[in-house]
Design a protein around this motif. Structure first.
Motif, PDB file in Angstrom:
ATOM      1  N   ASN A  96      -3.325   5.520   4.550  1.00 19.21           N
ATOM      2  CA  ASN A  96      -3.677   4.671   3.417  1.00 19.21           C
ATOM      3  C   ASN A  96      -2.473   3.792   3.061  1.00 19.21           C
ATOM      4  O   ASN A  96      -1.328   4.188   3.289  1.00 19.21           O
ATOM      5  N   TYR A  97      -2.695   2.621   2.458  1.00 17.94           N
ATOM      6  CA  TYR A  97      -1.571   1.724   2.235  1.00 17.94           C
ATOM      7  C   TYR A  97      -1.821   0.803   1.051  1.00 17.94           C
ATOM      8  O   TYR A  97      -2.930   0.311   0.828  1.00 17.94           O
ATOM      9  N   GLY A  98      -0.749   0.618   0.271  1.00 21.37           N
ATOM     10  CA  GLY A  98      -0.798  -0.259  -0.884  1.00 21.37           C
ATOM     11  C   GLY A  98       0.602  -0.467  -1.418  1.00 21.37           C
ATOM     12  O   GLY A  98       1.582   0.061  -0.868  1.00 21.37           O
ATOM     13  N   ALA A  99       0.732  -1.188  -2.515  1.00 22.26           N
ATOM     14  CA  ALA A  99       2.032  -1.606  -3.029  1.00 22.26           C
ATOM     15  C   ALA A  99       2.980  -0.437  -3.235  1.00 22.26           C
ATOM     16  O   ALA A  99       4.140  -0.462  -2.821  1.00 22.26           O
ATOM     17  N   THR A 101       0.448  12.066   5.803  1.00 27.67           N
ATOM     18  CA  THR A 101       1.167  11.423   6.893  1.00 27.67           C
ATOM     19  C   THR A 101       0.620  10.015   7.129  1.00 27.67           C
ATOM     20  O   THR A 101      -0.541   9.717   6.845  1.00 27.67           O
ATOM     21  N   HIS A 102       1.500   9.143   7.653  1.00 31.11           N
ATOM     22  CA  HIS A 102       1.142   7.794   8.090  1.00 31.11           C
ATOM     23  C   HIS A 102       0.607   6.922   6.952  1.00 31.11           C
ATOM     24  O   HIS A 102      -0.184   6.003   7.180  1.00 31.11           O
ATOM     25  N   ASN A 103       1.044   7.210   5.729  1.00 32.08           N
ATOM     26  CA  ASN A 103       0.724   6.340   4.600  1.00 32.08           C
ATOM     27  C   ASN A 103       1.877   5.361   4.371  1.00 32.08           C
ATOM     28  O   ASN A 103       3.017   5.649   4.710  1.00 32.08           O
ATOM     29  N   ARG A 104       1.595   4.200   3.754  1.00 36.44           N
ATOM     30  CA  ARG A 104       2.619   3.175   3.604  1.00 36.44           C
ATOM     31  C   ARG A 104       2.609   2.558   2.208  1.00 36.44           C
ATOM     32  O   ARG A 104       1.547   2.278   1.648  1.00 36.44           O
ATOM     33  N   ALA A 105       3.817   2.335   1.683  1.00 32.90           N
ATOM     34  CA  ALA A 105       3.996   1.533   0.475  1.00 32.90           C
ATOM     35  C   ALA A 105       4.452   0.152   0.921  1.00 32.90           C
ATOM     36  O   ALA A 105       5.567  -0.013   1.419  1.00 32.90           O
TER      37      ALA A 105
END
Length: 378
Positions: free
Chosen positions: A254-257, A277-281
């Motif tokens: 999942n990814y967001g600000a 795991t594998h989430n991004r800001a």
């Protein structure tokens, strides 16, 4: 690498172990079905839940308190569907959530994906307890264009029921044995963040759930929660997250600000036997944002900001999460230094990017109280 010597363990079995076994068996039923794989930036993509990892950290061994267990749904108030996949429509689900109570699904013998074009919304004057149980067979999708689930005790459109909407004991929302995919709240302007789920007020709990490829606004100093965003829990009680997966494999993150998995302001969390795991800001410039930047980029897995709050993780793995600013795994800032961080049998490793660290993968003030028991940080 830093390793911490065990100081003690919480113990418990019997009924608790039996309940956990039930959760594990439900996970084995799989998620839902759709065509395609996780792709691009999530807009209009289709994530295959059957290809995704199971719910929870398979190496998590922490006992589960009664309050964090799944709710019973033997006598449901609402049944979505009448035995066929077609009967499990988005409209049927949205209507059931509006009515509240214990909600289950009857969609036939095979896993099913229900794709929404608008969020299902909890009404504060409906039944005080809302339990949505997918039985390990239901995936709820935002189709890359919509948030999936919304609850807000302070939203007049959902009906005010007390004079203190920011601190009331209901509605009490539980989601369990469900997969949430392709939620997208980027078109939400008033209540930002929370690509799959947005909650304010009452109580909220997640048990045995998976969150894949959900997204929210990609930049901003304090917006976030690509999967889940939470505010104002009753009397400061914690959000329980039991045996859940956020991302879990490449292509499913999942990814967001800020807060690639979860995000909150002034909310306590108790996270047990879960996987991030594998989430991004994805933001840039932190908070407050640096000149010439849009802000954000903190908390690859978890973003917690506020004052008096507790973040407790037991039996949880955080790995391969990524940031541009701070807290590749966890951003935990209590502005008045009254918060508390607890890590028990938790592994934090191989998270990427960021700065301002006084623990591996964790950005927090050096004088914030903490307890670290039998955990690995590297």
């Amino acid at each position: 690498m830093q390793r911490y010597i065990p100081l003690g363990y919480c113990v418990g079995c019997g009924r608790l172990c039996i309940c956990l076994l039930v959760i594990l068996l439900l996970v084995g039923c799989g998620g839902g079905s759709s065509s395609g794989a996780a792709g691009g930036d999530g807009i209009g993509s289709s994530t295959d839940p059957l290809a995704g990892p199971l719910a929870g950290n398979p190496d998590g061994t922490c006992a589960i308190p009664l309050a964090a267990l799944a709710e019973e749904v033997w006598d449901p108030d609402e049944v979505v569907g009448n035995g066929t996949p077609a009967s499990c429509s988005a409209e049927a689900f949205i209507t059931a959530v509006a009515r509240g109570g214990k909600i289950v699904f009857d969609c036939g013998p095979d896993p099913v994906t229900i794709t929404l074009n608008r969020p299902a919304k909890v009404f504060n004057n409906a039944r005080p307890d809302i339990v949505i149980d997918g039985g390990g067979m239901v995936t709820l999708s935002g189709g890359g264009t919509s948030r999936i689930l919304y609850m807000n005790t302070c939203d007049r459109d959902q009906v005010w029921t007390t004079s203190h909407c920011q601190n009331q004991d209901h509605p009490r929302l539980t989601v369990q044995n469900l997969t949430f995919i392709d939620g997208n709240s980027r078109n939400e302007s008033e209540y930002e963040g929370g690509g799959a789920i947005w909650v304010r007020g009452g109580r909220f709990k997640m048990v045995n759930c998976r969150f894949f490829n959900n997204t929210c606004a990609l930049a901003g100093p304090d917006v976030g929660g690509a999967a889940v965003r939470v505010f104002s829990q009753y009397e400061g009680r914690p959000v329980y997250v039991t045996h859940c997966t956020f991302g879990g494999a490449e292509g499913f993150g999942n990814y967001g600000a800020n807060g690639g998995g979860i995000s909150s302001i002034g909310v306590s969390w108790t996270i047990i036997n879960s996987l991030f795991t594998h989430n991004r800001a994805t933001g840039r410039g932190a908070n407050p944002r640096q000149p010439g930047t849009p802000g954000g980029g903190s908390g690859g897995a978890i973003y917690n900001d506020g004052n008096t709050m507790t973040l407790s993780l037991c039996g949880t793995l955080l790995a391969h999460n990524e940031v541009n600013a701070h807290g590749a795994a966890i951003f935990f800032v209590t502005n008045d230094r009254s918060g508390f961080l607890s890590l028990d049998r938790t592994v934090i490793r191989d998270n990427i990017g960021g700065s301002w660290y006084n623990l591996p993968g964790i950005s927090m003030h050096a004088d914030t109280a903490r307890e670290i028991i039998d955990s690995v940080l590297e």
